[in-house]
Design a protein around this motif. Structure first.
Motif, short mmCIF file in Angstrom:
data_model
loop_
_atom_site.label_atom_id
_atom_site.label_comp_id
_atom_site.label_asym_id
_atom_site.label_seq_id
_atom_site.Cartn_x
_atom_site.Cartn_y
_atom_site.Cartn_z
N LEU A 56 38.53 12.09 18.95
CA LEU A 56 38.00 10.75 18.85
C LEU A 56 36.64 11.00 17.96
CD1 LEU A 56 38.52 9.98 22.61
CD2 LEU A 56 39.64 9.01 20.50
N TRP A 57 35.98 12.19 18.12
CA TRP A 57 34.93 12.20 17.20
C TRP A 57 35.27 12.18 15.65
CZ3 TRP A 57 29.76 11.81 19.37
CH2 TRP A 57 29.01 12.15 18.48
N ALA A 58 35.91 13.25 15.52
CA ALA A 58 36.58 13.17 14.00
C ALA A 58 36.95 11.73 13.62
CB ALA A 58 37.93 14.03 13.97
N ALA A 59 37.49 10.89 14.36
CA ALA A 59 38.18 9.56 13.87
C ALA A 59 36.98 8.70 13.70
CB ALA A 59 39.17 8.86 15.09
N GLY A 60 36.13 8.76 14.72
CA GLY A 60 34.77 7.93 14.71
C GLY A 60 33.80 8.25 13.50
N GLU A 61 33.88 9.47 13.18
CA GLU A 61 33.22 10.06 12.06
C GLU A 61 33.66 9.61 10.73
OE1 GLU A 61 32.31 14.25 9.73
OE2 GLU A 61 32.26 13.97 11.80
N ARG A 62 35.17 9.81 10.62
CA ARG A 62 35.74 9.14 9.53
C ARG A 62 35.59 7.67 9.02
NH1 ARG A 62 37.22 12.56 5.23
NH2 ARG A 62 37.72 14.22 6.09
N LEU A 63 35.66 6.93 10.35
CA LEU A 63 35.43 5.47 10.43
C LEU A 63 33.79 5.03 10.27
CD1 LEU A 63 37.64 4.61 13.29
CD2 LEU A 63 38.12 4.08 10.69
N GLY A 64 33.01 5.98 10.14
CA GLY A 64 31.65 5.63 10.10
C GLY A 64 30.69 5.31 11.11
N VAL A 65 31.26 5.48 12.35
CA VAL A 65 30.64 4.73 13.41
C VAL A 65 29.96 6.06 14.29
CG1 VAL A 65 32.07 2.57 13.80
CG2 VAL A 65 32.87 4.89 15.04
N LEU A 66 30.23 7.15 14.16
CA LEU A 66 29.42 8.25 14.54
C LEU A 66 29.07 9.23 13.60
CD1 LEU A 66 32.19 9.19 17.51
CD2 LEU A 66 30.03 8.14 17.67
N PRO A 67 27.95 9.85 13.98
CA PRO A 67 27.46 10.81 12.77
C PRO A 67 28.20 12.11 12.61
CG PRO A 67 26.03 11.07 14.90
CD PRO A 67 27.20 9.95 15.14
N ALA A 68 28.02 12.74 11.64
CA ALA A 68 28.53 14.07 11.53
C ALA A 68 28.12 15.28 12.25
CB ALA A 68 28.58 14.34 10.01
N VAL A 69 28.74 16.23 12.72
CA VAL A 69 28.42 17.31 13.30
C VAL A 69 28.70 18.65 12.67
CG1 VAL A 69 28.16 16.22 15.45
CG2 VAL A 69 30.21 17.30 14.81
N ASP A 70 27.98 19.39 12.89
CA ASP A 70 28.51 20.97 12.15
C ASP A 70 29.15 21.87 13.37
OD1 ASP A 70 26.30 21.34 13.89
OD2 ASP A 70 25.08 22.70 12.42
N ALA A 71 29.50 22.99 12.50
CA ALA A 71 30.49 23.83 13.26
C ALA A 71 29.63 24.43 14.60
CB ALA A 71 30.95 24.97 12.58
#
Length: 109
Positions: free
Chosen positions: A68-83
């Motif tokens: 869900l986070w990856a989808a939200g990141e790709r859609l631009g609604v969630l910030p990127a996170v690092d490893a």
């Protein structure tokens, strides 16, 4: 942790010897893995069931959260996170999950 480990190893800067630090971390990880296998081998079925249950809960919940986070990141609604952030979240969640599952099953009572 890598900065703390580098300082503990006496390295002047964390970037001074990243390959040596990575090898040290890999060695520590291997020791931890061997200790975990030893615990598994010496445990009874109750403890093994708790380990498996904790692993399953963590896998399914963290898999869903990561998706869900990856989808939200790709859609631009969630910030990127690092490893590193993801590893900290995973370990924190595992600690909480293992504590809750252990307490729920009477470990430490």
């Amino acid at each position: 942790f890598p900065v703390v480990a580098a300082l503990a190893m006496g390295l002047p800067q964390p970037g001074a010897a990243p390959h040596a630090l990575m090898l040290g971390l890999l060695a520590i990880f291997m020791v931890q893995t061997l200790l975990n296998l030893a615990i598994w081998k010496r445990s009874d079925e109750f403890i093994r069931r708790l380990i498996v249950e904790t692993g399953a809960v963590c896998f399914w919940i963290l898999q869903a959260a990561l998706f869900l986070w990856a989808a939200g990141e790709r859609l631009g609604v969630l910030p990127a996170v690092d490893a590193w952030t993801l590893a900290v979240v995973m370990m924190g969640f595992y600690l909480i999950a293992s504590s809750v599952i252990g307490i729920r099953n009477g470990v430490g009572s």
